[in-house]
Scaffold this motif. Structure first.
Motif, short mmCIF file in Angstrom:
data_model
loop_
_atom_site.label_atom_id
_atom_site.label_comp_id
_atom_site.label_asym_id
_atom_site.label_seq_id
_atom_site.Cartn_x
_atom_site.Cartn_y
_atom_site.Cartn_z
N VAL A 109 0.84 -1.20 0.00
CA VAL A 109 0.00 0.00 0.00
C VAL A 109 0.87 1.24 0.00
O VAL A 109 1.93 1.29 0.63
CB VAL A 109 -0.95 0.02 1.21
CG1 VAL A 109 -2.00 -1.06 1.08
CG2 VAL A 109 -0.19 -0.16 2.52
N THR A 110 0.42 2.26 -0.72
CA THR A 110 1.11 3.55 -0.76
C THR A 110 0.29 4.65 -0.11
O THR A 110 0.80 5.72 0.14
CB THR A 110 1.41 3.97 -2.21
OG1 THR A 110 0.18 4.07 -2.93
CG2 THR A 110 2.31 2.97 -2.89
N SER A 111 -0.98 4.39 0.12
CA SER A 111 -1.86 5.40 0.71
C SER A 111 -2.64 4.75 1.84
O SER A 111 -3.82 4.45 1.72
CB SER A 111 -2.82 5.96 -0.35
OG SER A 111 -2.13 6.58 -1.40
N ALA A 112 -1.96 4.51 2.95
CA ALA A 112 -2.60 3.81 4.06
C ALA A 112 -2.69 4.69 5.29
O ALA A 112 -2.72 4.20 6.41
CB ALA A 112 -1.82 2.54 4.39
N VAL B 201 10.93 1.08 4.40
CA VAL B 201 11.39 2.31 3.76
C VAL B 201 10.96 2.25 2.30
O VAL B 201 11.23 1.27 1.60
CB VAL B 201 12.92 2.51 3.89
CG1 VAL B 201 13.69 1.34 3.31
CG2 VAL B 201 13.35 3.82 3.25
N SER B 202 10.24 3.27 1.85
CA SER B 202 9.73 3.33 0.49
C SER B 202 10.47 4.40 -0.29
O SER B 202 10.58 5.55 0.17
CB SER B 202 8.23 3.65 0.49
OG SER B 202 7.49 2.56 1.00
N MET B 203 10.96 4.02 -1.45
CA MET B 203 11.66 4.94 -2.35
C MET B 203 10.81 5.10 -3.60
O MET B 203 10.64 4.15 -4.37
CB MET B 203 13.05 4.39 -2.68
CG MET B 203 13.95 4.27 -1.45
SD MET B 203 15.27 3.02 -1.62
CE MET B 203 14.32 1.51 -1.34
N THR C 220 11.26 10.53 -3.66
CA THR C 220 10.92 10.68 -2.25
C THR C 220 11.29 9.40 -1.51
O THR C 220 11.06 8.30 -2.01
CB THR C 220 9.41 10.95 -2.06
OG1 THR C 220 9.03 12.09 -2.84
CG2 THR C 220 9.08 11.21 -0.60
N VAL C 221 11.86 9.56 -0.33
CA VAL C 221 12.17 8.43 0.55
C VAL C 221 11.36 8.61 1.83
O VAL C 221 11.43 9.65 2.47
CB VAL C 221 13.67 8.33 0.86
CG1 VAL C 221 13.95 7.18 1.81
CG2 VAL C 221 14.47 8.17 -0.43
N VAL C 222 10.58 7.59 2.17
CA VAL C 222 9.68 7.69 3.32
C VAL C 222 9.96 6.54 4.29
O VAL C 222 9.86 5.37 3.92
CB VAL C 222 8.20 7.63 2.88
CG1 VAL C 222 7.29 7.83 4.09
CG2 VAL C 222 7.92 8.69 1.83
N PRO C 223 10.33 6.85 5.55
CA PRO C 223 10.52 5.80 6.56
C PRO C 223 9.19 5.49 7.27
O PRO C 223 8.44 6.39 7.63
CB PRO C 223 11.52 6.43 7.53
CG PRO C 223 11.23 7.90 7.45
CD PRO C 223 10.75 8.17 6.04
N LEU C 224 8.92 4.20 7.49
CA LEU C 224 7.65 3.78 8.07
C LEU C 224 7.89 2.75 9.17
O LEU C 224 7.90 1.54 8.92
CB LEU C 224 6.74 3.19 6.99
CG LEU C 224 6.43 4.11 5.80
CD1 LEU C 224 5.77 3.34 4.68
CD2 LEU C 224 5.54 5.26 6.25
N PRO C 225 8.08 3.20 10.42
CA PRO C 225 8.24 2.26 11.53
C PRO C 225 6.89 1.75 12.03
O PRO C 225 5.85 2.38 11.81
CB PRO C 225 8.93 3.13 12.60
CG PRO C 225 8.42 4.51 12.32
CD PRO C 225 8.23 4.60 10.82
N GLN C 226 6.91 0.61 12.73
CA GLN C 226 5.67 0.04 13.23
C GLN C 226 5.96 -0.86 14.43
O GLN C 226 6.93 -1.60 14.44
CB GLN C 226 4.96 -0.78 12.14
CG GLN C 226 3.58 -1.29 12.53
CD GLN C 226 2.93 -2.03 11.38
OE1 GLN C 226 2.84 -3.25 11.40
NE2 GLN C 226 2.47 -1.31 10.39
N SER D 10 10.18 -0.67 -2.22
CA SER D 10 10.09 -0.68 -0.76
C SER D 10 10.78 -1.91 -0.20
O SER D 10 10.59 -3.02 -0.69
CB SER D 10 8.62 -0.67 -0.31
OG SER D 10 7.97 0.52 -0.69
N LEU D 11 11.56 -1.70 0.85
CA LEU D 11 12.19 -2.77 1.60
C LEU D 11 11.61 -2.79 3.00
O LEU D 11 11.36 -1.73 3.58
CB LEU D 11 13.70 -2.57 1.68
CG LEU D 11 14.48 -2.58 0.35
CD1 LEU D 11 15.92 -2.16 0.58
CD2 LEU D 11 14.42 -3.97 -0.29
N PHE D 12 11.36 -3.97 3.53
CA PHE D 12 10.81 -4.03 4.88
C PHE D 12 11.38 -5.23 5.63
O PHE D 12 11.75 -6.25 5.04
CB PHE D 12 9.28 -4.10 4.86
CG PHE D 12 8.69 -5.28 4.14
CD1 PHE D 12 8.47 -6.50 4.81
CD2 PHE D 12 8.35 -5.19 2.79
CE1 PHE D 12 7.92 -7.57 4.15
CE2 PHE D 12 7.79 -6.28 2.13
CZ PHE D 12 7.59 -7.48 2.80
N VAL D 13 11.45 -5.07 6.93
CA VAL D 13 11.85 -6.14 7.84
C VAL D 13 10.86 -6.16 8.99
O VAL D 13 10.29 -5.12 9.36
CB VAL D 13 13.28 -5.95 8.40
CG1 VAL D 13 14.31 -6.06 7.30
CG2 VAL D 13 13.40 -4.61 9.12
#
Length: 801
Positions: A185-188, A492-494, A513-519, A470-473
């Motif tokens: 998702v890009t718009s969550a 992190v989404s590029m 744009t680079v966007v960090p998304l922690p959770q 996007s890369l995620f762990v």
């Protein structure tokens, strides 16, 4: 063999080829360790049943729907007649299940099915479900949501009817304040809506239904299940539906044809491959959305705002025959789950969505001001010519999610993943002459199109889109006999966005744009009946890439850069929740807090006194409140349900605009700081009651939305309103090869209310205002509105075989 000729065809072919390679690997995957020791492996059906019973949270995607033990598992987890499902994920989740869906009209889309959940306020255009609608959720819109089908992205809520027929839906879930880290998702910012489809039956059979209702609505549906095909273990289904309906207000008709196809292959070691594809083709007659004055005039019998059924060459824009939309959608996804040796699993989820077609509306073309010819070699036109303005749209969307998981020990599972997403939006504005009696011509026909200097006249040729890498762990840890779950992740989404207007000489515009998304989510099961959880995450919404385009400056007569290049919207969200479940009832309470930065707003701004439509940042916004749900398991066949949301959402910034100061246009701000956010009602409330004794069944639901503003200056609003629905039906005894023949009636808007349910178009200020710097800011126009369809009824006869 099908040859893909588009420039994205190779990418799609590579995805599908990879899917089939994974299919072969899954077939050859080794058996579980117990099987290697000589133990008999469980059948695929039995293994799936055990996993369903043990899984703390059903994953998005296809699930079984046929009769049997697995259905009992799903039923036991639901309350309120399927209007609420037991959840254990460490985040707020609100779900309607197959039991509730089966009672509703087959014309209902996922949008209609979730309208009684506590977090959402739904606006629809019609009773047939063909024209779609919109969602508002915790002061945000469906543009801020991830809209998914089987865990992969589809179009916005307006197009939900095109994704899947309701007979093939198993559940619809909304996570109003979060999105799992591995979702594409890009718009969550407003969470996720994910619809899950049924999985094919193991036995040959099928179902069919026929519906007829008000506004000359008729619908036919047929689904055939293949059952297990030989000894391959593959099973599938194919369904087709056709629907026709008249607009409930004003002239115009709508027609829809739809195909769904599903297939599944399970392996003894737990690996599987799913396939779901759908095709939708429809012609629609788009309604007009009234202003408040037009609404009150219509309500009080002083006129109408609708299109006319009579053609007037002097005013073709009001003729219903010259306004409409032809739209095609093709959707396919084939998720693969592989159980690998050494405690590894691999998930690969490719998808491809094609949207394309054209919309058209009548207009008077001034051929004197803009010289054109009819056809490439035709005669020159002059004066005011009745024409259709056509917007041709080509929108491919493709991507894939790959995730490798490793079970470190009995407590921790670590995952590493990559998501790629590509979308291209190509829009061309074409003009064609209208026929003498007001019919439209095919927009791509050369002989009836407008040409200039031998080339098709196109005042707008837009091409915009994005690439998202996007890369995620994430790590999921369970302790204290699985009573404590800690779910932590980082994405992190590029994103590379681009836009180009080929009708201008302006260069292609691009932005990275680079966007960090922690959770972080933590859930703790206090005992067998009580669970508490907390969830915190960063989330974002990417601006529409078309907002990068150059805009036309009427004063200079040239295209200039867009001065309102919006930044991504970013949110920090926190949730605190409690759940309760026993043999009598289930309850869910969640408290939430949103801090929104760079709030994205689609609006009109001015460049040298010329209004343009674009996306801007409206500053910061805060939203906080609570959701509460309660539902009972059947008591003498009755299952009650109730939910409520309290929301307090305020704007924390003044809205940028332009005003007039000493005869000069200057940049200024509307004094919106501290005002209530638009489309943010303080209270949403629902009650529902379901009865089902195995033969007679029924459902009653009432929804209330309190007053909400439709301008950022809070100078126009919608008063509070109620909506309602009733279902009554009867299951007849099976006979011969006919199983479960059923008749049901669905009623909506029993009271016949004529009310506004949401804003189709917001405005800054409905009345003139004074800016922060003292400039005079004129009214930016009147908001336009969705209307709740008047009383409507649908009768349905269905049977299985």
């Amino acid at each position: 063999m099908i040859t893909l000729k588009t420039r994205h065809g190779r990418f799609v072919a590579a995805i599908l080829s990879s899917t089939f390679l994974f299919y072969e690997y899954g077939y050859a995957a080794p058996l579980p360790h117990s099987a290697s020791k000589g133990h008999a492996s469980a059948s695929p059906h039995k293994a799936r049943t055990v996993r369903a019973a043990q899984s703390p949270h059903r994953p998005a995607g296809p699930v079984r729907s046929q009769a049997g033990e697995e259905v009992e598992v799903a039923v036991n987890r639901a309350g309120g007649g399927g209007m609420m499902r037991r959840e254990t994920a460490p985040r707020a989740v609100q779900t309607v299940t197959k039991r509730f869906i089966a009672m509703q009209s087959p014309t209902n889309t996922a949008l209609d099915l979730v309208k009684n959940l506590p977090s959402v306020s739904v606006s629809t255009n019609d009773s047939s479900g063909i024209l779609g609608g919109a969602i508002n959720i915790r002061s945000l819109t469906d543009s801020d949501m991830g809209i998914l089908l089987n865990g992969v992205p589809v179009a916005t809520a307006y197009y939900l009817n095109q994704n899947v027929d309701s007979e093939n839906l198993d559940h619809v879930s909304i996570t109003p304040g979060s999105a799992e880290i591995n979702l594409p998702v890009t718009s969550a910012a407003a969470g996720v809506m994910d619809a899950g489809t049924i999985t094919p039956d193991h036995k040959f059979g099928g179902m069919m239904d026929f519906s007829y209702g008000t506004n000359n609505m008729s619908r036919e549906f047929l689904r055939v299940n293949s059952g297990d095909i030989g000894n391959s273990g593959v099973r599938g289904y194919l369904s087709f539906s056709h629907e026709h309906a008249r607009n409930w207000i004003g002239p115009g008709t709508n027609e829809r044809r739809h195909l769904d196809f599903g297939a599944r292959k399970d392996f003894d070691n737990g690996s599987f491959i799913d396939l779901f594809a759908s095709w939708n083709h429809q012609f629609t007659s788009m309604p007009l959305y009234p202003t408040s004055q037009q609404f009150f005039d219509k309500k009080n019998g002083r006129g109408t705002f609708s299109y006319t059924s009579e053609y007037n060459p002097a005013n073709p824009s009001r003729y219903v025959g010259l306004v409409g939309n032809m739209w095609d959608q093709f959707f396919i996804t084939a998720p693969v789950h592989l159980v690998l040796p050494k405690k590894f699993t691999f998930d690969f989820k490719p998808y491809y969505v094609y949207n394309g077609g054209y919309s058209y509306n009548g207009s008077l073309f001034n051929a004197t001001t803009t010289p054109v010819t009819l056809g490439p070699d035709g005669a020159a036109l002059s004066g005011s010519v009745p024409a259709t303005s056509n917007y041709s749209v080509y929108r491919p969307h493709a991507g894939a999610v790959a995730e490798l998981s490793y079970k470190i020990d009995r407590h921790n599972t670590f995952s590493l993943g990559y998501w790629f997403d590509y979308q291209d939006n190509q829009v061309n504005n074409l003009y064609s002459i209208a026929t003498e009696n007001g019919n439209k011509n095919f927009p791509y026909a050369a002989g009836t199109g407008f040409y200039q200097n031998g080339s098709r006249y196109m005042p707008y040729q837009g091409d915009s889109g994005w690439y998202n890498h996007s890369l995620f762990v994430r790590d999921v840890a369970r302790y204290l006999d699985n009573r404590l779950e800690v779910n932590a992740g980082f994405k992190v989404s590029m994103i590379n966005r681009w836009s180009r207007n080929y009708a201008s000489s302006a260069p292609r515009t691009a932005e990275n744009t680079v966007v960090p998304l922690p959770q972080l989510g933590i859930g703790y099961k206090i005992d067998d009946h009580n669970q508490i959880y907390i969830n915190a995450e960063g989330d974002y919404r990417m601006p529409d890439p078309g907002s990068l385009s150059s805009v036309f400056d009427a004063q200079t007569g040239s295209y200039v850069g867009n001065p309102y290049n919006a930044k991504p919207q970013y949110l920090i969200k926190e949730e605190l929740g409690w759940r309760f479940d026993n043999k009598y009832l289930m309850a869910d309470l969640s408290l939430f807090n949103y801090s929104i930065t760079n709030r994205l707003v689609a609006t009109s701004v001015y460049v040298n006194n010329q209004a343009i439509s674009t996306t801007i940042n409206a500053g910061n916004q805060t939203a906080r409140g609570f959701d509460a749900m309660i539902a009972a398991h059947p008591i003498h066949h009755f299952s009650p349900y109730a939910s409520i949301e309290y929301l307090n959402a305020t704007m924390d910034s003044n809205l940028p605009t332009t005003g007039l100061l000493n005869g000069t246009t200057v940049a200024d701000y509307l004094p919106t700081k501290g005002k209530r956010a638009v489309m943010a009602p303080h209270v949403l409330a629902n009650i529902g009651l379901t009865y089902d004794d195995g033969k007679f069944f029924g459902n009653f639901a009432v929804h209330y939305t309190s007053a909400q503003y439709t301008t950022f200056m809070n100078d126009e609003k919608i008063p509070g309103y109620f909506t309602d629905s009733i279902t009554v039906g009867y299951h007849f005894p099976s006979f011969g090869f006919v199983k479960a023949p059923t008749f049901r009636l669905n009623f909506n808007n029993i009271t016949g209310s004529f009310v506004r349910t949401g804003a189709y178009g917001l405005t800054n200020n409905a009345h003139a205002a004074t800016g922060i710097y003292g400039s005079a800011i004129s009214a930016s126009g009147s908001p336009t509105y969705y209307l709740y369809p008047r009383f409507n009824m649908t009768g349905t006869v269905s049977l299985a075989f």
